[in-house]
Design an enzyme around this catalytic site. Structure first.
Site, short mmCIF file in Angstrom:
data_model
loop_
_atom_site.label_atom_id
_atom_site.label_comp_id
_atom_site.label_asym_id
_atom_site.label_seq_id
_atom_site.Cartn_x
_atom_site.Cartn_y
_atom_site.Cartn_z
NE ARG A 80 1.16 -31.17 10.24
CZ ARG A 80 0.74 -30.15 11.01
NH1 ARG A 80 1.12 -30.09 12.28
NH2 ARG A 80 -0.01 -29.19 10.51
CD GLN A 111 -9.26 -22.35 11.32
OE1 GLN A 111 -9.26 -22.80 12.46
NE2 GLN A 111 -10.21 -22.63 10.45
CG ASN A 112 -5.41 -24.76 6.00
OD1 ASN A 112 -5.97 -25.13 7.03
ND2 ASN A 112 -5.99 -24.80 4.81
CG HIS A 129 -3.69 -21.34 13.31
ND1 HIS A 129 -4.70 -22.24 13.03
CD2 HIS A 129 -4.23 -20.41 14.14
CE1 HIS A 129 -5.80 -21.88 13.68
NE2 HIS A 129 -5.54 -20.77 14.36
N GLY A 197 -14.02 -25.44 4.61
CA GLY A 197 -13.14 -26.55 5.03
C GLY A 197 -12.63 -26.43 6.45
CB SER A 199 -14.02 -28.89 12.44
OG SER A 199 -12.87 -28.38 13.11
N PRO A 224 -18.27 -30.62 3.31
CG PRO A 224 -16.82 -32.26 2.47
CD PRO A 224 -16.85 -30.92 3.11
C1 BV8 Z 1 -5.28 -18.78 21.73
C2 BV8 Z 1 -0.95 -24.77 13.98
C3 BV8 Z 1 -5.06 -17.21 23.50
C4 BV8 Z 1 -0.22 -25.94 14.54
C5 BV8 Z 1 -3.19 -24.81 14.97
C6 BV8 Z 1 -11.50 -19.82 23.59
C7 BV8 Z 1 -10.76 -18.65 23.37
C8 BV8 Z 1 -9.39 -18.71 23.18
C9 BV8 Z 1 -8.72 -19.94 23.18
C10 BV8 Z 1 -9.45 -21.09 23.38
C11 BV8 Z 1 -10.82 -21.04 23.58
N1 BV8 Z 1 -11.26 -22.31 23.75
C12 BV8 Z 1 -10.22 -23.17 23.64
C13 BV8 Z 1 -9.11 -22.44 23.44
C14 BV8 Z 1 -7.77 -23.02 23.29
C15 BV8 Z 1 -7.46 -23.38 21.84
C16 BV8 Z 1 -8.62 -24.05 21.13
O1 BV8 Z 1 -9.31 -23.43 20.34
N2 BV8 Z 1 -8.77 -25.34 21.37
C17 BV8 Z 1 -9.79 -26.10 20.67
C18 BV8 Z 1 -9.24 -27.50 20.36
C19 BV8 Z 1 -11.04 -26.14 21.52
N3 BV8 Z 1 -7.06 -22.21 21.10
C20 BV8 Z 1 -5.77 -21.83 21.18
O2 BV8 Z 1 -4.98 -22.33 21.95
C21 BV8 Z 1 -5.32 -20.70 20.27
N4 BV8 Z 1 -4.62 -19.74 21.07
O3 BV8 Z 1 -6.45 -18.69 21.69
O4 BV8 Z 1 -4.44 -17.95 22.49
C22 BV8 Z 1 -5.00 -18.08 24.71
C23 BV8 Z 1 -3.75 -18.49 25.17
C24 BV8 Z 1 -3.72 -19.30 26.33
C25 BV8 Z 1 -4.91 -19.70 26.96
C26 BV8 Z 1 -6.15 -19.31 26.43
C27 BV8 Z 1 -6.19 -18.49 25.30
C28 BV8 Z 1 -4.33 -21.19 19.23
C29 BV8 Z 1 -5.00 -22.11 18.25
C30 BV8 Z 1 -4.01 -22.43 17.11
C31 BV8 Z 1 -3.59 -23.88 17.20
N5 BV8 Z 1 -2.75 -24.22 16.05
N6 BV8 Z 1 -2.38 -25.07 13.93
C32 BV8 Z 1 -0.14 -27.05 13.53
O5 BV8 Z 1 -0.81 -27.00 12.49
O6 BV8 Z 1 0.60 -28.00 13.81
S1 BV8 Z 1 -4.82 -25.20 14.85
C33 BV8 Z 1 -5.09 -26.50 13.81
O7 BV8 Z 1 -6.49 -26.72 13.85
C34 BV8 Z 1 -4.78 -26.27 12.34
O8 BV8 Z 1 -4.32 -24.97 12.04
C35 BV8 Z 1 -6.16 -26.45 11.70
O9 BV8 Z 1 -6.33 -25.72 10.54
C36 BV8 Z 1 -6.96 -25.90 12.80
C37 BV8 Z 1 -8.42 -25.94 12.78
O10 BV8 Z 1 -8.84 -27.18 12.36
P1 BV8 Z 1 -9.56 -27.21 10.94
O11 BV8 Z 1 -8.78 -26.39 9.97
O12 BV8 Z 1 -10.98 -26.85 11.11
O13 BV8 Z 1 -9.36 -28.71 10.52
P2 BV8 Z 1 -10.25 -29.93 11.02
O14 BV8 Z 1 -9.48 -31.16 10.71
O15 BV8 Z 1 -10.72 -29.68 12.42
O16 BV8 Z 1 -11.55 -29.87 10.10
C38 BV8 Z 1 -11.43 -30.06 8.71
C39 BV8 Z 1 -12.79 -29.72 8.12
O17 BV8 Z 1 -12.68 -29.83 6.71
C40 BV8 Z 1 -13.88 -30.67 8.56
O18 BV8 Z 1 -15.03 -29.92 8.94
C41 BV8 Z 1 -14.18 -31.49 7.30
O19 BV8 Z 1 -15.56 -31.83 7.18
C42 BV8 Z 1 -13.83 -30.52 6.23
N7 BV8 Z 1 -13.44 -31.11 4.93
C43 BV8 Z 1 -12.87 -32.33 4.71
N8 BV8 Z 1 -12.68 -32.48 3.37
C44 BV8 Z 1 -13.12 -31.34 2.77
C45 BV8 Z 1 -13.60 -30.47 3.76
N9 BV8 Z 1 -14.10 -29.25 3.49
C46 BV8 Z 1 -14.16 -28.89 2.19
N10 BV8 Z 1 -13.70 -29.66 1.18
C47 BV8 Z 1 -13.19 -30.88 1.43
N11 BV8 Z 1 -12.76 -31.65 0.41
#
Ligand code: BV8
Ligand code: ZN
Length: 253
Positions: A80, A111-112, A129, A197, A199, A224
């Site tokens: 990356r 979040q980026n 993050h 941007g 999800s 989008p």
């Molecule tokens: C935590 C760094 C406490 C690493 C990342 C409820 C409460 C608390 C925790 C949880 C919960 N439910 C689940 C959890 C666990 C977990 C979680 O959320 N899981 C998800 C999958 C359900 N959360 C955690 O673990 C967090 N920690 O809460 O600690 C805790 C601890 C232990 C146990 C419980 C709780 C930590 C989360 C951080 C993870 N690290 N990144 C790395 O990058 O390598 S997150 C990662 O996803 C990236 O940072 C990314 O930015 C982020 C979010 O994704 P998006 O940015 O939304 O990107 P995505 O691809 O999904 O979407 C892109 C969007 O862009 C789309 O909608 C698309 O349509 C749109 N798009 C496309 N092109 C364009 C556009 N928009 C505009 N213009 C365009 N041209």
């Protein structure tokens, strides 16, 4: 933006509505996700084909994956970093840096981990993050900014020589408390929250828009695609941020 293309006219009127709302307030907070960097060539997390060597990023961005196979997780992050070296901020990033100058009180939360917001000139960024360019020692916690010159070997700590890890927040790890509370404070104070941007799936970032609304803010989504946030947004602009954000700034300037 007015053209004879009905889609453009619809977009132009949404942009005008967003600009109208932004003109009438003083405090704005914007949260971005991977989509704001998509037009810079940075792959999104859940985009089509969002796999790396057949694995989903979410299965690599965890402490368990790193403990089990640090070399493979580092290969993912070094790949990356290699990609990111060729990526530049896009007009959407620059427009957010402009908004910081135009809006009396503007806070950017992202979040980026790609560092493109500061590169585009945004001065105050809450990076929820972390930062993919930071190497953090697994033993003494010493942090250093990677130069990007050597993207083949596993970085080691400059202070104690132990293996480093990327300075990002993995799934299952808590977010840095000062960054998260700073972001929550700005979100609670704002009158308009832009959500660009993302999800809106990853917590706790995805709940910030609800927190803004609970404190009386209106929410504008720019994406989008539809997301779990779209239905509750006050205004949803279904278009790329690299196109919408500069158009909004143009209306405000
Ligand atoms: C935590 C760094 C406490 C690493 C990342 C409820 C409460 C608390 C925790 C949880 C919960 N439910 C689940 C959890 C666990 C977990 C979680 O959320 N899981 C998800 C999958 C359900 N959360 C955690 O673990 C967090 N920690 O809460 O600690 C805790 C601890 C232990 C146990 C419980 C709780 C930590 C989360 C951080 C993870 N690290 N990144 C790395 O990058 O390598 S997150 C990662 O996803 C990236 O940072 C990314 O930015 C982020 C979010 O994704 P998006 O940015 O939304 O990107 P995505 O691809 O999904 O979407 C892109 C969007 O862009 C789309 O909608 C698309 O349509 C749109 N798009 C496309 N092109 C364009 C556009 N928009 C505009 N213009 C365009 N041209
Ligand atoms: Zn060390």
């Amino acid at each position: 933006m007015g053209t004879d293309d009905p889609v453009d006219d619809d977009l132009a009127s949404l942009v005008e509505q967003a600009a109208e709302r932004l003109r009438s307030v003083r405090r704005v907070c914007c949260m971005t996700g991977a989509g704001v960097s998509a037009e810079s060539g940075v792959p999104t997390f859940r985009g089509v084909g969002g796999l790396w060597q057949g694995r989903r990023p979410e299965t690599l961005a965890t402490p368990e994956a790193f403990d089990a196979d640090p070399e493979e997780v580092w290969r993912f992050y070094l790949w990356r970093r290699e990609l990111l070296k060729e990526c530049k901020p896009n007009p959407g990033h620059y427009a957010l840096a402009d908004l910081e100058r135009i809006v009396p009180e503007f806070t950017l939360v992202t979040q980026n981990v790609d560092g493109l917001h500061p590169q585009a000139g945004s001065r105050e960024v809450f990076a929820l993050h972390g930062d993919i360019w930071i190497d953090r020692c697994t033993r003494c916690g010493h942090e250093a900014r990677a130069t990007g010159d050597d993207l083949t070997s596993i970085p080691r700590c400059g202070a104690c020589g132990a293996m480093a890890r990327p300075g990002v927040v993995w799934f299952g790890e808590v977010l840095p408390t000062d960054v998260l509370s700073g972001a929550q404070e700005a979100v609670a104070r704002c009158e308009i929250m832009l959500v660009v941007g993302t999800s809106s799936v990853v917590q706790p970032a995805a709940s910030l828009a609800d927190w803004a609304r609970a404190n009386g803010a209106s929410v504008i989504e720019i994406n989008p695609e539809a997301t779990p946030l779209t239905a509750s947004a006050d205004l949803a602009i279904r278009a790329p941020s690299g196109r919408v954000l500069p158009a909004i700034v143009q209306q405000l300037a």
